[in-house]
Design a protein around this motif. Structure first.
Motif, mmCIF file in Angstrom:
data_model
loop_
_atom_site.group_PDB
_atom_site.id
_atom_site.type_symbol
_atom_site.label_atom_id
_atom_site.label_comp_id
_atom_site.label_asym_id
_atom_site.label_seq_id
_atom_site.Cartn_x
_atom_site.Cartn_y
_atom_site.Cartn_z
ATOM 1 N N THR A 40 1.383 -1.177 0.068
ATOM 2 C CA THR A 40 0.074 0.039 0.064
ATOM 3 C C THR A 40 0.484 1.087 -0.019
ATOM 4 O OG1 THR A 40 -1.559 -1.071 1.233
ATOM 5 C CG2 THR A 40 -2.163 1.339 1.097
ATOM 6 N N CYS A 41 0.670 2.116 -1.507
ATOM 7 C CA CYS A 41 1.617 3.014 -1.173
ATOM 8 C C CYS A 41 0.901 4.089 0.495
ATOM 9 C CB CYS A 41 0.686 3.948 -1.948
ATOM 10 S SG CYS A 41 1.590 6.221 -2.332
ATOM 11 N N THR A 42 1.642 5.092 0.711
ATOM 12 C CA THR A 42 1.767 5.904 2.002
ATOM 13 C C THR A 42 0.990 6.672 2.168
ATOM 14 O OG1 THR A 42 3.819 6.883 1.752
ATOM 15 C CG2 THR A 42 3.997 4.870 2.783
ATOM 16 N N HIS A 43 0.838 7.016 0.481
ATOM 17 C CA HIS A 43 -0.088 8.172 0.478
ATOM 18 C C HIS A 43 -1.655 8.003 0.526
ATOM 19 C CE1 HIS A 43 -1.516 11.364 -2.459
ATOM 20 N NE2 HIS A 43 -1.807 12.771 -1.344
ATOM 21 N N GLN A 44 -1.901 7.177 -0.491
ATOM 22 C CA GLN A 44 -3.702 7.041 0.017
ATOM 23 C C GLN A 44 -3.518 5.236 -0.577
ATOM 24 O OE1 GLN A 44 -5.734 9.821 -2.625
ATOM 25 N NE2 GLN A 44 -5.454 11.522 -1.722
ATOM 26 N N ASP A 45 -4.563 5.197 -0.227
ATOM 27 C CA ASP A 45 -4.889 3.401 -0.794
ATOM 28 C C ASP A 45 -4.983 3.095 -2.123
ATOM 29 O OD1 ASP A 45 -6.153 1.042 -0.587
ATOM 30 O OD2 ASP A 45 -8.057 1.787 -0.423
ATOM 31 N N GLU A 59 6.713 2.830 -9.393
ATOM 32 C CA GLU A 59 6.102 4.564 -9.225
ATOM 33 C C GLU A 59 4.365 3.856 -8.996
ATOM 34 O OE1 GLU A 59 6.801 6.703 -12.902
ATOM 35 O OE2 GLU A 59 4.486 7.513 -13.034
ATOM 36 N N CYS A 60 3.864 4.523 -8.325
ATOM 37 C CA CYS A 60 3.164 4.328 -7.871
ATOM 38 C C CYS A 60 1.410 4.418 -9.172
ATOM 39 C CB CYS A 60 2.453 5.937 -6.813
ATOM 40 S SG CYS A 60 0.960 5.242 -5.960
ATOM 41 N N PRO A 61 0.410 3.688 -9.515
ATOM 42 C CA PRO A 61 -0.447 4.204 -9.898
ATOM 43 C C PRO A 61 -1.302 5.281 -10.514
ATOM 44 C CG PRO A 61 -1.188 2.463 -8.746
ATOM 45 C CD PRO A 61 0.025 2.720 -8.265
ATOM 46 N N LEU A 62 -1.071 5.841 -8.596
ATOM 47 C CA LEU A 62 -2.392 6.440 -8.771
ATOM 48 C C LEU A 62 -1.331 8.355 -8.884
ATOM 49 C CD1 LEU A 62 -5.053 6.015 -6.664
ATOM 50 C CD2 LEU A 62 -4.453 6.212 -8.294
ATOM 51 N N HIS A 63 -0.331 8.511 -8.519
ATOM 52 C CA HIS A 63 -0.006 10.198 -8.208
ATOM 53 C C HIS A 63 0.724 9.679 -7.807
ATOM 54 C CE1 HIS A 63 -3.725 10.266 -5.110
ATOM 55 N NE2 HIS A 63 -4.037 10.435 -6.807
ATOM 56 N N ALA A 64 2.646 9.235 -8.835
ATOM 57 C CA ALA A 64 3.496 8.844 -9.290
ATOM 58 C C ALA A 64 4.798 8.903 -8.521
ATOM 59 C CB ALA A 64 3.531 9.690 -10.637
ATOM 60 N N SER A 65 4.229 9.457 -7.040
ATOM 61 C CA SER A 65 5.472 8.874 -6.239
ATOM 62 C C SER A 65 5.990 7.187 -5.903
ATOM 63 C CB SER A 65 4.638 9.176 -5.030
ATOM 64 O OG SER A 65 4.708 10.834 -4.650
ATOM 65 N N LYS A 66 7.772 7.899 -6.306
ATOM 66 C CA LYS A 66 8.053 6.590 -7.028
ATOM 67 C C LYS A 66 8.931 6.254 -5.331
ATOM 68 C CE LYS A 66 9.733 7.629 -11.086
ATOM 69 N NZ LYS A 66 10.292 9.219 -12.269
ATOM 70 N N PRO A 77 6.675 14.075 -3.962
ATOM 71 C CA PRO A 77 5.283 14.246 -3.111
ATOM 72 C C PRO A 77 4.804 13.334 -4.626
ATOM 73 C CG PRO A 77 6.311 16.582 -3.280
ATOM 74 C CD PRO A 77 7.353 15.503 -3.834
ATOM 75 N N PRO A 78 3.625 12.797 -3.951
ATOM 76 C CA PRO A 78 2.068 13.320 -2.770
ATOM 77 C C PRO A 78 2.744 12.472 -1.109
ATOM 78 C CG PRO A 78 1.302 12.321 -4.174
ATOM 79 C CD PRO A 78 2.364 12.738 -4.844
ATOM 80 N N ALA A 79 3.033 11.890 -2.341
ATOM 81 C CA ALA A 79 4.235 10.414 -0.627
ATOM 82 C C ALA A 79 4.949 10.933 -0.113
ATOM 83 C CB ALA A 79 4.352 9.067 -0.909
HETATM 84 S S1 FES Z 1 -1.762 7.346 -3.367
HETATM 85 FE FE1 FES Z 1 0.616 6.994 -4.713
HETATM 86 S S2 FES Z 1 0.842 9.021 -4.243
HETATM 87 FE FE2 FES Z 1 -0.700 8.991 -4.452
#
Ligand code: FES
Ligand SMILES: Cc1cc2nc3c(=O)[nH]c(=O)nc-3n(C[C@H](O)[C@H](O)[C@H](O)COP(=O)(O)OP(=O)(O)OC[C@H]3O[C@@H](n4cnc5c(N)ncnc54)[C@H](O)[C@@H]3O)c2cc1C
Lengths: 119, 382
Positions: A40-45, A59-66, A77-79
Motif C-alpha cells: 500500500t502506497c504511504t500516500h493513499q490506498d 512508481e505509484c499508479p495513482l499519483h506517481a510518487s516513486k 510528493p505527494p507521498a
Molecule cells: S496513492 Fe501513491 S502517490 Fe498517491
C-alpha cells in the motif's frame, strides 16, 4: 517466513501481491533482483503492485510518487513517508518473505479504516 | 518565487537540487505553508484527512528559503528588478518564478449570502466542511471535477445533493461528450440529481441562501451552495509589468516568459505545447509538480537551454469511490474506443485517437492498466 510464490511464476518486470494484512508485494526487477515492500502506497490506498516498475524503483499508479525497492525511500510528493521493506529468501525455487518488525507507514485513510475496522 | 503552493515549492526544490545556493525568497499570500489541494474536495472535506496530513513539505525538509507568507505580490518592476509587495515592501531579485496559481471563479451578485461557497483554499474547505456538517440540501453549481467531487463527498456524508450544469454534458471539455456522459453518470448511479443544459439566474434567500434560481424558471431549494465554475489565473498583479499575459502568463515550452529571468509554472502558466503547436494552460497537480524542473533549468541557464518536450498532461479525480485517471488531450480526438472493461461497470480503459494516432487515455477504476497505457503513451508522444 511466509511463502509468497514460485520463482518461476514471477517473471522479471512483474510483481506479486500477498493478500496479508497489510498486504506485501514481491517485485522481480528486469535485472533479476527480488525485493519485498509493503504493497500500500504511504500516500493513499493504492496498490504498488499495480504500479510501474523501472530499475529498482516502483512508481505509484495513482499519483506517481516513486519508491526505492532497496530502501523504501520515496522520491517526491505527494507521498512523504517511506514504505517498509521486507527480507526475501529463495529456497528450492520458492520465494519467501521475512516480514519486517517495524511499524508500517500506512496512509491515513487506510489506518483509519483498520482502526475502525474491528467494529 | 511568487506563490507558495505546489508549483512554487517544486521550483524551490529544483533550484536547490541544481545547486543554486543563493538567497531564495518565497512570497505567498496565504498564511499557510504549502499544502495539498486535491484532498480539499475529497478526504479533507470528508473528514478522513487532518490538516497536518495536507502538508507538502517533508518533516525536517529545509530549503533555506525566506518565507514571506500572508504577503501578496502587487507588481513586478522590470527596471528595478524587484517584486513590489502589497504592504509596500520590495524584494529585489535576479530571477523570478511566477507560481501564483488560480483562484476560484464566483457568481456575480452572490457576495454576502451565508451558505454560499467556492472551494480553492484550505480556508474555503474549512468553511464548507462546517456547513456540510449541518446536513440538509446541497446544490453544486458546475459539474466539473471539483463540483463533482464535492457532490460525491457530500453524498457520502448523507446530504441531499443536486448538481447543476449549464452545458448539455458535464466534463465534455476535458473528456469529450461521450466519456463526459459516462463519468457524470456516476451522479445518477448514487441518486444524486444532475440537471444539465440549464443556466443559473441567481440565488434566493435574504441572509442565508435558500434556493438556486434557474434560467428556465425553476427554483431548487438549498441549505448550502457550492459554486464550482472553474478558476481564473492569478496574474492581475503582472498587468503592465512587461510579462506577456494571455489566459495566464504566456510561456514557451519550458516556462520562459516574454521577460528574461522570469519564468512561470503551474496553474497560472499558459505553456506552449509543441505537440499541438498551440498554448495550453494545464491546471493539474502533476504538471505543477513536474514542470518547474524545466522552468528552473531555463532560468539558471539564462534561457540558453533547448526546451524538451513536456510530458503529456495527466490528472486524476476520485468520485463515489471510483478512480478516474486521464492523460493527454481529448480536444481534437475523432474517435474514442473502450479497449478494456466496460463503461456499464464503471471499470474500463478508453483510448482517444486522432487520425488513428492515440492522443489521450481515460481509465475508470483501472489503475494498473492505466499506468501501463500512460507509460506507453508518454514514450509514443515524445
Ligand atoms: S496513492 Fe501513491 S502517490 Fe498517491
Ligand atoms: C478542490 C481542488 C481539488 C483538486 N483536485 C485535483 C485532482 O484530483 N487532480 C489534479 O490533478 N488536480 C487537482 N486539483 C488542481 C491542483 O490542486 C492544482 O493544479 C495545483 O494546486 C496547482 O498548483 P499551483 O502551485 O500552480 O497553484 P495554486 O495551488 O493555486 O497556488 C498558488 C498560490 O499562489 C498564491 N498567490 C496568488 N496570487 C498571489 C500574489 N499576487 N502574491 C502572492 N501569492 C499569490 C495563492 O494564494 C496560492 O497559495 C484540485 C484543485 C482544487 C482547488
Amino acid at each position: 517466513m511466509i511463502p509468497a510464490c514460485r520463482l518461476e511464476d514471477l517473471p522479471r518486470g512483474e510483481a506479486h501481491r500477498l493478500d496479508i494484512d497489510p498486504p506485501v508485494s514481491v517485485f522481480h526487477t528486469d535485472d533479476g533482483e527480488l525485493f519485498a515492500i509493503d504493497d500500500t502506497c504511504t500516500h493513499q490506498d493504492a496498490s504498488l503492485a499495480d504500479g510501474w516498475l523501472e530499475g529498482c524503483e516502483v512508481e505509484c499508479p495513482l499519483h506517481a510518487s516513486k519508491f526505492d525497492l532497496r530502501t523504501g525511500a520515496v522520491d517526491a510528493p505527494p507521498a512523504r513517508l517511506p514504505v517498509r521493506t521486507h527480507q526475501i529468501v529463495v529456497e528450492d525455487g520458492t520465494v519467501y518473505v521475512r516480514l519486517s518488525t517495524d511499524a508500517p507507514n500506512l496512509p491515513p485513510c487506510v489506518s483509519a479504516r483498520l482502526a475502525g475496522g474491528a467494529a | 518565487m511568487v506563490g507558495a503552493s505546489l508549483a512554487g515549492l517544486s521550483a524551490a526544490r529544483s533550484l536547490r537540487q541544481r545547486g543554486y545556493d543563493g538567497r531564495l525568497v518565497v512570497i505567498g499570500d496565504e498564511t499557510h505553508r504549502p499544502y495539498d489541494r486535491p484532498p480539499l474536495s475529497k478526504e479533507f472535506l470528508a473528514g478522513t484527512l487532518r490538516e497536518a496530513d495536507l502538508a507538502l513539505e517533508r518533516d525536517g525538509e529545509e530549503l533555506h528559503a525566506e518565507w514571506l507568507l500572508g504577503t501578496r505580490a502587487a507588481g513586478l518592476d522590470r527596471t528595478r528588478r524587484a517584486i513590489r509587495l502589497a504592504d509596500g515592501r520590495e524584494v529585489r531579485a535576479d530571477g523570478v518564478v511566477v507560481a501564483t496559481g488560480a483562484a476560484a471563479r464566483t457568481l456575480p451578485g452572490t457576495d454576502g449570502l451565508a451558505g454560499v461557497h467556492v472551494l480553492r483554499t484550505l480556508d474555503d474547505a474549512r468553511a464548507l466542511r462546517d456547513d456540510l456538517a449541518r446536513g440538509g440540501r446541497l446544490v453544486v453549481i458546475g459539474g466539473g471535477f471539483v463540483g463533482a467531487e464535492v457532490a460525491s463527498t457530500a453524498y457520502a456524508l448523507g446530504l441531499d445533493v443536486t448538481v447543476i450544469e449549464a452545458a448539455p454534458t458535464p466534463l465534455a471539455g476535458p473528456l469529450g461528450q461521450a466519456m463526459g456522459a459516462v463519468v457524470s453518470a456516476l451522479h445518477a448511479d448514487h441518486g444524486v440529481r444532475l440537471l444539465c443544459g440549464v443556466g443559473v439566474k441567481g440565488l434566493g434567500g435574504e441572509h442565508r441562501v435558500e434556493a438556486v434560481l434557474l434560467e428556465d424558471g425553476r427554483s431548487v431549494p438549498a441549505d448550502t451552495v457550492v459554486v464550482g465554475v472553474g478558476a481564473r489565473p492569478c496574474v492581475d498583479w503582472l498587468e503592465g509589468s512587461g510579462v506577456a499575459l494571455d489566459n495566464g502568463v504566456r510561456c514557451g515550452a519550458d516556462g520562459r516568459t516574454s521577460l528574461a529571468a522570469v519564468v512561470a509554472v503551474g496553474d497560472c502558466a499558459n505553456w506552449y505545447d509543441p505537440g499541438t503547436g498551440s498554448h495550453r494552460r494545464v491546471e493539474h497537480w502533476t504538471g505543477a509538480l513536474e514542470r518547474p524542473a524545466a522552468a528552473v533549468a531555463a532560468l539558471l541557464a539564462h534561457g540558453a537551454t533547448e526546451p524538451g518536450v513536456p510530458r503529456p498532461p495527466y490528472f486524476w479525480s476520485d468520485q463515489y469511490g471510483v478512480k478516474i485517471q486521464f492523460v493527454g488531450q481529448a480536444a481534437g480526438a475523432d474517435s474514442v474506443t473502450v479497449e478494456e472493461g466496460s463503461t456499464d461497470d464503471r471499470s474500463f480503459l478508453a483510448v482517444y485517437r486522432r487520425a488513428g494516432r492515440p492522443v489521450a487515455v481515460l481509465g475508470m477504476n483501472q489503475p494498473r492498466l492505466f499506468t501501463r497505457a500512460r507509460k506507453q503513451f508518454g514514450t509514443a508522444a515524445s
